[in-house]
Enzyme design. Sequence first.
Site: not given
Ligand code: ARG
Length: 257
Positions: A57, A82, A127, A156, A250
């Site tokens: 990612d 991550r 998040r 997000h 992203c």
């Molecule tokens: N697979 C990543 C996650 O779920 C995607 C992140 C996408 N980034 C963003 N800025 N929305 O964290």
Amino acid sequence: MTPPTYFTVEYAINPWMDTSTPVDVELALAQWEHLRHTYRRLGHTVDLVEPVPGLPDMVYAANAGLIINGTAIVARFKHAERHGESVAYAAWMGQHGHDPVATRHVNEGQGDLLVVGSMILAGTGFRTHLHAHAEVGTLTGMPVISLELVDPRFYHLDTALTVLDDTTIAYYPSAFTDDARAQLRRLFPDAIEVASADAYVLGLNAVSDGKHVVYPAQATGFAEQLHRAGFHPIGVDLSELLKGGGSVKCCTLEVFS
Ligand code: ARG
């Protein structure tokens, strides 16, 4: 930007990710190169971050942190998958003269922290933790407006809201609580409200320089709205990166200082 050299969908931490869907890394790289080329053609400087094997990612560079007002806040990711990215991005910040500071609570960088003029719009609910919003306010000295997200597809803030210039935003109202919607209406009475069809192709995951708006090409309705509002929409296809739940924004960490 970080190239998707090691991009895969080997875990699922948002509803867009399906580990049984194959990913074409060559295509992901070509689509990403086209995005990079688009920024350069528009006159922007693009720095590259070295991708790290095992951090698929990492291509979503927006999540690296927030660099503004001489302060570089590095991400503290929610998911263990991550966590290694914070180390890599902190190293990059250090090497580029942005001394990184961490928050105590989860913050996923520009995924949830969007700068509009002299304030920061901050997403929470999936998040970035509400307590991190306060930390970001203290670290940057900027007012932070907390906005709660309610739909897991829009996990997000940058999946549900685009900053178009210092006073203009576009957003998808259904992604927010009533309170957040009321805040947005109060702050941005002339905002562009985007329809579900555009939101569901991550159309709002776009990057604007105040004039040109680089957006996911499938969001054709949003493009028309942008055009009518006097912006220059430039569509790019990032279909492979959509499999990880991300698109244009992203893949882009904007550096403000
Ligand atoms: N697979 C990543 C996650 O779920 C995607 C992140 C996408 N980034 C963003 N800025 N929305 O964290």
